[in-house]
Design a protein around this motif. Sequence first.
Motif: not given
Length: 267
Positions: A61-66
């Motif tokens: 997945g993709d962290h919301p920061e990135y």
Amino acid sequence: MLIDSHCHLDFPDFAEERDAVVARARAAGVQRMITISTKIDQFPSISALAEAYADVFCTVGDHPEYADEGAEATLDRLVELAQHPKCVGIGETGLDYHHDRTPRDKADRVFRTHIAAARQTGLPVVIHARDADADVAAVLKDEMGKGPFKGLLHCFTSSPMLAEAALSLGLYISFSGVLTFKKSDELREIARAVPLDRLLVETDAPFLAPVPHRGRRNEPAFVAATAEVLAGLKDLTADRLAAETSANALRLFDRMPPPDVARGEAA
């Protein structure tokens, strides 16, 4: 047995002694570690790390920061990568209004895409929530109305409202070393109220080392310190708390086999 349900063993903080870090975790009774994806483009290296250790698993997945870096994570791509046999979850994803690095409309869209991937694959979604409690709760309620999915709020430091919303939707809550900090009285009250069958523990290593390790780089072995504090809050022995939270983790991350049936695992 303990399970560190959220760490970042792929981070460069561990590059020079990853074998030793895993060995110390095993010596501390940690028999499962889930190394969490923060950038979908780095999944090949994350999954390779999980392949290298019988007791390490991973997510995608993709962290919301990135989430605003590189190509946007699509449903098809998340579902495809999640087929890896050592991938046990989707995320971490969610909303982060503290750093606010991703436009909020895109962050919302990416969060919902991850939930859709969790729904389609049957894997749990790992949720990051920071300074965004109302919007996270709203997304979770709206998405659960579209069809059930499994998940947990990781490194919980949010409000009683978000805890209650998550629990009402059947989600789990995981506590990190923040639970042990001197000024975390309100968080400890929330943890005390969470039902035992919805609790997990984690390190979020290399961040947030618990007391008495605070100020050091965190690592999976230190999850024992958080578990000890949580045991005290629940009026349980450390062994009972470890058994309960491990059973919860294995029930939630149900692609992850118990230690006694993991193929190729050392005794």
